[in-house]
Design an enzyme around this catalytic site. Sequence first.
Site, PDB file in Angstrom:
ATOM      1  CG  ASN A  91       2.264  -3.722  -1.086  1.00  0.00           C
ATOM      2  OD1 ASN A  91       2.634  -2.539  -1.162  1.00  0.00           O
ATOM      3  ND2 ASN A  91       1.013  -4.047  -0.820  1.00  0.00           N
ATOM      4  CB  THR A  92       6.082  -1.395   2.059  1.00  0.00           C
ATOM      5  OG1 THR A  92       6.315  -1.126   3.451  1.00  0.00           O
ATOM      6  CG2 THR A  92       5.557  -0.132   1.380  1.00  0.00           C
ATOM      7  CG  HIS A  93       0.396  -3.854   5.342  1.00  0.00           C
ATOM      8  ND1 HIS A  93      -0.709  -3.279   4.753  1.00  0.00           N
ATOM      9  CD2 HIS A  93      -0.007  -4.276   6.574  1.00  0.00           C
ATOM     10  CE1 HIS A  93      -1.739  -3.346   5.585  1.00  0.00           C
ATOM     11  NE2 HIS A  93      -1.343  -3.940   6.695  1.00  0.00           N
ATOM     12  CB  ALA A 134      -4.477 -12.688  -6.505  1.00  0.00           C
ATOM     13  CG  ASP A 141      -2.189  -6.136   3.040  1.00  0.00           C
ATOM     14  OD1 ASP A 141      -1.450  -5.698   2.145  1.00  0.00           O
ATOM     15  OD2 ASP A 141      -3.066  -5.445   3.585  1.00  0.00           O
TER      16      ASP A 141
HETATM   17  C1  GRF Z   1       2.863   3.334   3.461  1.00  0.00           C
HETATM   18  O1  GRF Z   1       2.715   3.370   4.852  1.00  0.00           O
HETATM   19  C2  GRF Z   1       2.552   1.955   2.926  1.00  0.00           C
HETATM   20  O2  GRF Z   1       2.918   0.938   3.795  1.00  0.00           O
HETATM   21  C3  GRF Z   1       1.061   2.016   2.807  1.00  0.00           C
HETATM   22  O3  GRF Z   1       0.817   3.299   2.265  1.00  0.00           O
HETATM   23  C4  GRF Z   1       1.823   4.187   2.737  1.00  0.00           C
HETATM   24  C5  GRF Z   1       2.367   4.925   1.548  1.00  0.00           C
HETATM   25  O4  GRF Z   1       2.997   6.117   1.939  1.00  0.00           O
HETATM   26  N1  GRF Z   1       0.537   0.920   2.023  1.00  0.00           N
HETATM   27  P1  GRF Z   1       3.490   7.212   0.879  1.00  0.00           P
HETATM   28  O5  GRF Z   1       2.367   7.455  -0.125  1.00  0.00           O
HETATM   29  O6  GRF Z   1       4.736   6.701   0.218  1.00  0.00           O
HETATM   30  O7  GRF Z   1       3.772   8.439   1.710  1.00  0.00           O
END
Ligand code: GRF
Length: 186
Positions: free
Chosen positions: A105-107, A140, A143
């Site tokens: 995931n990216t946050h 689960a 973040d």
């Molecule tokens: C990103 O900033 C990600 O980290 C967050 O939601 C955003 C998604 O951006 N969880 P997009 O829909 O790809 O423009």
Amino acid sequence: MSHQLAVLASGTGSILAAMIEQGLPIKLVVVDRNCGAFEIAKEAKIPSVLLPRTFGPDFDRCKYTQDTLTLLCAHEIGLVAMDGFMTVFSSLMFEPGAYQFRFLNTHPSLLPSFKGNHAVRDALDYGVKISGCTIYMATAELDAGLIIAQEPVPVITGDTEESLHERIKEVERKLYPKIIQELIKD
Ligand code: GRF
């Protein structure tokens, strides 16, 4: 591991678009609502599935997790990357026989600071001078997984939630595909 990559998204999908542009071999896109990412996947002719969910007390997280897991397995997906996917899966997804350590995931914050759906707003409200993004292995717990990579993004005087989030996403669009490429290269 199988190198078949799936992306799960709920939003505009600009990071998904960057992954496609950078040539990531995406075999499946799953969305939990009608969203920009769904359109981007269809336009790129990537098999895409809408698994709609409900919001509120009737949402069955275990069933939704099982349905998604079944779909990923049917497509022989080896690595999953979430891009703004707004559903947290139950632990079934992250068991060793399922997608443990194969679910990224990216946050938009430097975890463990500012978890949750309003990370950029919360960081601005707190008054931090540096924010950034975190690529991590999902679990689960919201973040909270193993951190794979982070990159800082300075806060600029006058930043709004939108302007700071956009600069963070510019970084995510480069860093996230790079990490995925490294994981699937051999
Ligand atoms: C990103 O900033 C990600 O980290 C967050 O939601 C955003 C998604 O951006 N969880 P997009 O829909 O790809 O423009």
